[in-house]
Design a protein around this motif. Structure first.
Motif, PDB file in Angstrom:
ATOM      1  N   VAL A 148      55.492   9.915  36.560  1.00 47.76           N
ATOM      2  CA  VAL A 148      56.099   9.885  37.902  1.00 47.76           C
ATOM      3  C   VAL A 148      57.003  11.097  38.079  1.00 47.76           C
ATOM      4  CG1 VAL A 148      57.460   8.544  39.540  1.00 47.76           C
ATOM      5  CG2 VAL A 148      56.226   7.357  37.719  1.00 47.76           C
ATOM      6  N   ILE A 200      64.432  27.496  36.722  1.00 45.92           N
ATOM      7  CA  ILE A 200      63.359  28.054  35.885  1.00 45.92           C
ATOM      8  C   ILE A 200      62.511  26.911  35.351  1.00 45.92           C
ATOM      9  CG2 ILE A 200      62.824  29.621  33.999  1.00 45.92           C
ATOM     10  CD1 ILE A 200      65.471  30.920  34.487  1.00 45.92           C
ATOM     11  N   GLY A 201      61.273  26.849  35.853  1.00 41.21           N
ATOM     12  CA  GLY A 201      60.355  25.774  35.456  1.00 41.21           C
ATOM     13  C   GLY A 201      60.116  24.807  36.599  1.00 41.21           C
ATOM     14  N   MET A 227      57.082  13.223  26.898  1.00 40.88           N
ATOM     15  CA  MET A 227      58.491  12.816  26.732  1.00 40.88           C
ATOM     16  C   MET A 227      58.885  11.949  27.918  1.00 40.88           C
ATOM     17  SD  MET A 227      60.322  16.207  25.289  1.00 40.88           S
ATOM     18  CE  MET A 227      60.088  16.760  23.605  1.00 40.88           C
ATOM     19  N   LEU A 228      58.595  10.675  27.814  1.00 38.66           N
ATOM     20  CA  LEU A 228      58.870   9.744  28.913  1.00 38.66           C
ATOM     21  C   LEU A 228      59.571   8.514  28.366  1.00 38.66           C
ATOM     22  CD1 LEU A 228      55.387   9.962  30.680  1.00 38.66           C
ATOM     23  CD2 LEU A 228      57.533  10.935  31.514  1.00 38.66           C
ATOM     24  N   GLU A 256      62.803  17.814  40.502  1.00 40.68           N
ATOM     25  CA  GLU A 256      63.761  16.766  40.891  1.00 40.68           C
ATOM     26  C   GLU A 256      65.139  17.370  41.144  1.00 40.68           C
ATOM     27  OE1 GLU A 256      63.584  13.437  38.170  1.00 40.68           O
ATOM     28  OE2 GLU A 256      61.450  13.129  38.531  1.00 40.68           O
ATOM     29  N   TYR A 302      61.136  29.291  39.746  1.00 41.91           N
ATOM     30  CA  TYR A 302      60.220  30.222  39.091  1.00 41.91           C
ATOM     31  C   TYR A 302      59.391  29.465  38.060  1.00 41.91           C
ATOM     32  CZ  TYR A 302      63.334  33.715  41.092  1.00 41.91           C
ATOM     33  OH  TYR A 302      64.075  34.456  41.959  1.00 41.91           O
ATOM     34  N   GLU A 303      58.084  29.588  38.155  1.00 42.97           N
ATOM     35  CA  GLU A 303      57.189  28.881  37.234  1.00 42.97           C
ATOM     36  C   GLU A 303      56.268  29.906  36.569  1.00 42.97           C
ATOM     37  OE1 GLU A 303      56.466  25.710  35.887  1.00 42.97           O
ATOM     38  OE2 GLU A 303      54.995  26.991  34.882  1.00 42.97           O
ATOM     39  N   ALA A 304      56.257  29.887  35.229  1.00 44.57           N
ATOM     40  CA  ALA A 304      55.454  30.865  34.494  1.00 44.57           C
ATOM     41  C   ALA A 304      53.953  30.687  34.735  1.00 44.57           C
ATOM     42  CB  ALA A 304      55.764  30.755  33.005  1.00 44.57           C
ATOM     43  N   LEU A 305      53.513  29.429  34.845  1.00 49.71           N
ATOM     44  CA  LEU A 305      52.080  29.185  35.025  1.00 49.71           C
ATOM     45  C   LEU A 305      51.641  29.539  36.438  1.00 49.71           C
ATOM     46  CD1 LEU A 305      51.798  25.644  33.352  1.00 49.71           C
ATOM     47  CD2 LEU A 305      51.293  27.863  32.319  1.00 49.71           C
ATOM     48  N   ALA A 363      64.882  24.532  33.318  1.00 52.07           N
ATOM     49  CA  ALA A 363      64.102  23.278  33.237  1.00 52.07           C
ATOM     50  C   ALA A 363      62.727  23.625  32.675  1.00 52.07           C
ATOM     51  CB  ALA A 363      63.990  22.646  34.618  1.00 52.07           C
ATOM     52  N   TYR A 402      59.936  12.101  40.762  1.00 53.95           N
ATOM     53  CA  TYR A 402      60.665  11.417  41.840  1.00 53.95           C
ATOM     54  C   TYR A 402      61.095  12.366  42.942  1.00 53.95           C
ATOM     55  CZ  TYR A 402      60.492   7.451  38.731  1.00 53.95           C
ATOM     56  OH  TYR A 402      60.038   6.434  37.922  1.00 53.95           O
ATOM     57  N   GLY A 413      61.350  22.569  29.862  1.00 56.44           N
ATOM     58  CA  GLY A 413      60.861  21.616  28.874  1.00 56.44           C
ATOM     59  C   GLY A 413      61.969  21.264  27.892  1.00 56.44           C
ATOM     60  N   GLY A 424      58.433  21.895  36.462  1.00 53.64           N
ATOM     61  CA  GLY A 424      57.995  20.588  35.962  1.00 53.64           C
ATOM     62  C   GLY A 424      58.800  19.499  36.651  1.00 53.64           C
ATOM     63  N   ALA A 425      58.792  18.296  36.040  1.00 51.62           N
ATOM     64  CA  ALA A 425      59.480  17.150  36.653  1.00 51.62           C
ATOM     65  C   ALA A 425      60.964  17.445  36.874  1.00 51.62           C
ATOM     66  CB  ALA A 425      59.317  15.926  35.761  1.00 51.62           C
ATOM     67  N   ILE A 426      61.635  18.021  35.861  1.00 57.10           N
ATOM     68  CA  ILE A 426      63.082  18.236  35.974  1.00 57.10           C
ATOM     69  C   ILE A 426      63.397  19.302  37.020  1.00 57.10           C
ATOM     70  CG2 ILE A 426      65.148  19.038  34.751  1.00 57.10           C
ATOM     71  CD1 ILE A 426      64.228  17.586  32.306  1.00 57.10           C
TER      72      ILE A 426
HETATM   73  P1  NAI Z   1      58.018  20.271  31.751  1.00 52.99           P
HETATM   74  O1  NAI Z   1      57.348  20.641  30.488  1.00 52.99           O
HETATM   75  O2  NAI Z   1      57.529  19.130  32.545  1.00 52.99           O
HETATM   76  O3  NAI Z   1      58.017  21.541  32.741  1.00 52.99           O
HETATM   77  C1  NAI Z   1      58.564  22.780  32.355  1.00 52.99           C
HETATM   78  C2  NAI Z   1      57.889  23.879  33.159  1.00 52.99           C
HETATM   79  O4  NAI Z   1      58.560  25.093  32.876  1.00 52.99           O
HETATM   80  C3  NAI Z   1      56.432  24.089  32.797  1.00 52.99           C
HETATM   81  O5  NAI Z   1      55.658  24.052  33.959  1.00 52.99           O
HETATM   82  C4  NAI Z   1      56.428  25.469  32.133  1.00 52.99           C
HETATM   83  O6  NAI Z   1      55.262  26.194  32.403  1.00 52.99           O
HETATM   84  C5  NAI Z   1      57.620  26.129  32.787  1.00 52.99           C
HETATM   85  N1  NAI Z   1      58.221  27.204  31.993  1.00 52.99           N
HETATM   86  C6  NAI Z   1      58.438  27.203  30.654  1.00 52.99           C
HETATM   87  N2  NAI Z   1      59.024  28.374  30.290  1.00 52.99           N
HETATM   88  C7  NAI Z   1      59.185  29.106  31.427  1.00 52.99           C
HETATM   89  C8  NAI Z   1      59.744  30.393  31.713  1.00 52.99           C
HETATM   90  N3  NAI Z   1      60.265  31.169  30.749  1.00 52.99           N
HETATM   91  N4  NAI Z   1      59.767  30.840  32.998  1.00 52.99           N
HETATM   92  C9  NAI Z   1      59.241  30.048  33.994  1.00 52.99           C
HETATM   93  N5  NAI Z   1      58.689  28.842  33.775  1.00 52.99           N
HETATM   94  C10 NAI Z   1      58.673  28.366  32.507  1.00 52.99           C
HETATM   95  O7  NAI Z   1      59.550  20.112  31.354  1.00 52.99           O
HETATM   96  P2  NAI Z   1      60.808  19.579  32.158  1.00 52.99           P
HETATM   97  O8  NAI Z   1      60.581  19.541  33.624  1.00 52.99           O
HETATM   98  O9  NAI Z   1      61.935  20.410  31.656  1.00 52.99           O
HETATM   99  O10 NAI Z   1      60.952  18.114  31.621  1.00 52.99           O
HETATM  100  C11 NAI Z   1      61.128  17.876  30.217  1.00 52.99           C
HETATM  101  C12 NAI Z   1      60.516  16.573  29.803  1.00 52.99           C
HETATM  102  O11 NAI Z   1      61.208  15.491  30.378  1.00 52.99           O
HETATM  103  C13 NAI Z   1      59.079  16.493  30.234  1.00 52.99           C
HETATM  104  O12 NAI Z   1      58.307  16.036  29.175  1.00 52.99           O
HETATM  105  C14 NAI Z   1      59.090  15.509  31.367  1.00 52.99           C
HETATM  106  O13 NAI Z   1      57.901  14.755  31.432  1.00 52.99           O
HETATM  107  C15 NAI Z   1      60.297  14.638  31.056  1.00 52.99           C
HETATM  108  N6  NAI Z   1      60.886  14.191  32.304  1.00 52.99           N
HETATM  109  C16 NAI Z   1      60.252  13.243  33.023  1.00 52.99           C
HETATM  110  C17 NAI Z   1      60.746  12.851  34.247  1.00 52.99           C
HETATM  111  C18 NAI Z   1      60.031  11.833  35.026  1.00 52.99           C
HETATM  112  O14 NAI Z   1      59.223  11.108  34.476  1.00 52.99           O
HETATM  113  N7  NAI Z   1      60.270  11.730  36.313  1.00 52.99           N
HETATM  114  C19 NAI Z   1      61.949  13.413  34.811  1.00 52.99           C
HETATM  115  C20 NAI Z   1      62.510  14.411  33.995  1.00 52.99           C
HETATM  116  C21 NAI Z   1      61.985  14.768  32.796  1.00 52.99           C
END
Ligand code: NAI
Length: 475
Positions: free
Chosen positions: A353, A185-186, A322-323, A193, A208-211, A273, A355, A275, A188-190
């Motif tokens: 980045v 779920i989500g 959050m980096l 990856e 699954y991505e909400a956006l 994942a 990865y 956020g 994003g980066a996590i």
């Molecule tokens: P994120 O904020 O990057 O992505 C989360 C995604 O989940 C968003 O696209 C959002 O629209 C979606 N979402 C939220 N609620 C949802 C729902 N109910 N159903 C479906 N989609 C939904 O957060 P993420 O990937 O969890 O990472 C957390 C933080 O850690 C971020 O700030 C990220 O930049 C950082 N991070 C950075 C990494 C890197 O630099 N390579 C690696 C891992 C994390």
């Protein structure tokens, strides 16, 4: 007094431990307080080293080698048979890397004479921190306090993590065998990856991505191409889709979604994942006057100072992405300022980045964000298809894109999808921070054959001067 410090830092992640080392280097008597314990000692390194950047990159590397061995060796004339997977050995390798790095932090603390205290910290007045450890409390006095308690994965109240079927990103690094089917779920980066790790090892992945937009913060051309590539790799990414319900039935989870066009799914595991939230609750007496916004971020100024002048907050706990690298640089800035030096950060040029394979990285303005701010731009792109080193490595998907301000020829954005994207962006970022113009970067000698040449050619192409490309405009 033994427990009286110039600086007390709460949290030992990349924000806290880097700040602690810099404070000590600057001659400040420093203590770092960490809640998480490992065999009665503080477990240093925070999310990044223990359950984030480092273990995830270890698994990304192992899973990529497994996938390449299965699928990409034939091209090189190499035949292998009976490739097998030992997930336990993969985890042991990962754990060894984590342990070596966390021990490294501990060693650096000793070297720099940073004291460590294990326990849960609570700021009771601007100079006093109460630290509780299994029934015993102690007070630490400090002239300055730096909050660096980081963030934790967002959890849905209806579906708390059980780490058996419903996983946080921490638990998703530890599966003891490869699940058949996973819902993430989500996107994003996590999500991307972790989805990539388990997809490469053989799981069927649906994200699954909400956006409705994929990676909205990346340059449009990069997100569009990355989505196409990831779908081709077998990551099933469903945009504009939210979870309606999750139900554990037997040893499966039934996933029902909001989007009528998409079938419900039975999966072995769900990874959340969506956020992360800052860890700011219960850290200090509310009467102190430190303020928190509606998303629980500690409110700070551009130098990470809270409303209480001797208390600072850095990293995931405060505004901005959050980096780990942003967190560390804030830690250094605060250490320098406490030591009386003038020090600021340029928040405009933070590198991002992801990865995946190919890697995605960018810094500065996208073409769209520049145009939205009324900046007239020249854009240059160069595909890795035309880069010799990328071709010899079978890594020729993707491209480099640079955004140049027409007015003064400054480079204001670098975007890469492809091999060593993070490193190529870093080169562009050094140019951006050093006010090197596009013309100047175009006249720098780049080693051949390297993937960095794609950056060189992209800069040249912004001027219509690329050599290994049919320039759209000629000059
Ligand atoms: P994120 O904020 O990057 O992505 C989360 C995604 O989940 C968003 O696209 C959002 O629209 C979606 N979402 C939220 N609620 C949802 C729902 N109910 N159903 C479906 N989609 C939904 O957060 P993420 O990937 O969890 O990472 C957390 C933080 O850690 C971020 O700030 C990220 O930049 C950082 N991070 C950075 C990494 C890197 O630099 N390579 C690696 C891992 C994390």
């Amino acid at each position: 007094m033994a427990n009286h410090y110039d600086v007390a830092i709460i949290g030992s992640g990349p924000a806290g431990y880097v700040s602690a080392i810099r404070c000590a280097q600057l001659g400040l008597k420093t203590v770092c307080i960490e809640e998480v314990a490992n065999q009665n000692e503080a477990a240093l390194g925070g999310t990044c080293l223990n359950v984030g950047c480092v273990p995830s990159k270890a698994l990304l590397e192992s899973s990529l080698i497994f996938s390449n061995t299965n699928h990409n060796l034939k091209d090189h004339g190499i035949e292998v048979s009976e490739v097998s997977l030992d997930v336990n050995a993969m985890h042991l390798r990962k754990d060894k890397i984590v342990s070596s790095l966390t021990k490294g932090v501990s060693g650096l603390f000793k070297l720099n004479k940073v004291d460590t205290v294990q326990g849960k910290a609570y700021i009771s007045d601007p100079h006093t921190i109460k630290v509780s450890t299994e029934g015993t409390d102690q007070n630490i006095r400090a002239e300055n306090i730096i909050l660096a308690t980081g963030s934790r994965p967002i959890e849905l109240s209806d579906y708390p993590f059980d780490e058996e079927f419903l996983f946080s990103s921490n638990g998703a690094l530890k599966f003891s065998e490869v699940p058949n089917r996973i819902a993430v779920i989500g996107a994003g980066a996590i999500g991307l990856e972790l989805g990539s790790v388990w997809a490469r090892l053989g799981s069927e992945i649906t994200i699954y991505e909400a956006l409705t937009d994929f990676l909205p913060n990346a340059d449009d051309s990069i997100s569009k191409e990355a989505l196409r590539i990831f779908q081709q790799q077998g990551l099933n990414i469903e945009l504009g889709t939210e979870i309606e319900s999750l139900e554990v039935i037997g040893n499966q989870v039934e996933v029902k979604v909001s989007n009528d066009e998409i079938n419900n799914l039975q999966v072995d595991k769900v990874i959340f994942a969506m956020g992360r939230n800052p860890t700011s609750k219960g850290l200090f007496d509310p009467a102190l006057g430190i303020q928190i916004d509606d998303k629980e971020f500690v409110i700070v100024d551009e130098h990470c100072q809270t409303q209480v002048p001797n208390i600072y907050a850095i990293g995931d706990l405060v505004r901005g992405p959050m980096l780990a690298h942003k967190a560390s640089e804030e830690g250094i800035m605060v250490a320098e300022r406490i030591a009386g030096r003038n020090y600021s950060l340029n928040y405009k040029n933070i590198p991002f980045v992801i990865y995946t394979h190919p890697e995605i990285a960018w810094a500065g303005y996208s073409e769209k964000s520049a145009l939205e701010e009324g900046i007239q731009v020249e854009v240059g792109t160069f595909p890795f298809q035309a880069n010799a080193r990328a071709l010899t490595s079978n890594e020729s998907t993707g491209f480099v894109k640079v955004v140049v301000n027409q007015e003064d020829d400054s480079i204001i954005g670098v975007h890469v999808l492809g091999p060593s994207a993070a490193d190529v962006v870093q080169q562009g970022l050094i140019a951006m921070e050093s006010n090197v113009t596009a013309k100047e970067l175009g006249s720098v000698m780049f080693s051949h054959p390297t993937v960095s040449e794609a950056l060189h050619e992209a800069v040249l192409s912004a001027k219509g001067n690329a050599i290994h490309l049919n320039n759209r405009k000629k000059k």
